[in-house]
Design an enzyme around this catalytic site. Sequence first.
Site, short mmCIF file in Angstrom:
data_model
loop_
_atom_site.label_atom_id
_atom_site.label_comp_id
_atom_site.label_asym_id
_atom_site.label_seq_id
_atom_site.Cartn_x
_atom_site.Cartn_y
_atom_site.Cartn_z
CG MET A 30 49.85 -16.27 30.22
SD MET A 30 51.51 -16.43 30.59
CE MET A 30 51.23 -15.91 32.67
CG HIS A 37 41.28 -15.21 28.46
ND1 HIS A 37 41.22 -16.46 29.52
CD2 HIS A 37 42.31 -14.17 28.58
CE1 HIS A 37 42.11 -15.63 30.19
NE2 HIS A 37 43.23 -15.27 29.79
CB SER A 187 44.17 -17.83 34.60
OG SER A 187 43.96 -18.01 33.39
O1 PAF Z 1 47.85 -11.80 30.55
C1 PAF Z 1 48.81 -11.97 30.34
O2 PAF Z 1 48.65 -13.08 29.99
C2 PAF Z 1 50.41 -12.42 29.81
O3 PAF Z 1 50.64 -11.42 30.93
C3 PAF Z 1 49.97 -12.26 28.39
C4 PAF Z 1 50.19 -10.90 28.29
C5 PAF Z 1 49.83 -13.11 27.04
C6 PAF Z 1 51.68 -12.18 28.43
O4 PAF Z 1 52.28 -13.65 28.69
#
Ligand code: PAF
Length: 283
Positions: A30, A37, A187
Amino acid sequence: MIFLTEKAPLQAFISEKKLQGKSIGFIPTMGALHKGHLSLIATAQKKNDFVVVSIFVNPTQFDKEEDLINYPQTLNADRKLLENISCDVLFYPSVEEIYQNTITSKSFYFDGLEHKMEGKFREGHFNGVGTVVKTLFEIVNPDVAYFGEKDFQQLQIIKKMVQKHNLKIQIEGCPIFREKDGLAMSSRNVRLEKQQRKAAPFIYKTLLKASKKFSEHKASEILIWVKEEFKKQPLLTLEYFTIADEETLESIQTKENNKNYRAFIAVFAGNIRLIDNIKLKHS
Ligand code: PAF
């Protein structure tokens, strides 16, 4: 890096690579990317020919409008980060591209995993996650998709979805990435005020102490201890703490030798919700 906002050119790109026998690794996010990430992306890069990252703040998985509105959106910085690490494709769809005209989630049954912990406290959350992840999987058609273990329940639910829907996608969980003081990277951390940020590492410290207690104490005793610890923290409010079986996510009363357990926690710092978990060792 290729930047795409529409699914048709992304699907054309992926079909071409697949025809050439190339493997595709996928990291749905997101946005507001952090080192956690980046570690998922690095793992994907080692194991696949091409890596696709998506950034999509999925409206249907937020149970509170306020949380959705305040979710950090840092596209330019994210794009630079991804370019620096030579990510192949960034997919950044609009809400219409994913949901067309009806922004609603489908209803999923994940054998009850969806009703535990996060599912209990965030109404409809996993239907939203299931809907968007399934849609993204259909668009990207990856060989392997990577998810962080910070959202361990989400990881187990996605594995369950892949199994139930017979999707030919391998799901890989990657270890939690932490700040130097132990706070799990998220985040949402950027929204913490200075004092809240200072208080937040207490969450992981408590998990570590709880994990040490696990060999000698009952789950119920550890729960009482955790509740007492959080009462001493004026800036942090415990929402839940539980020790659960990794597979069923069922809270436990007694330990069994051949089972794997984790402690799970959700805490509010003001209106910012932080989650974390730790794998437990037992004899
Ligand atoms: O973990 C996340 O950032 C969200 O839940 C995902 C897997 C991108 C789904 O929107």
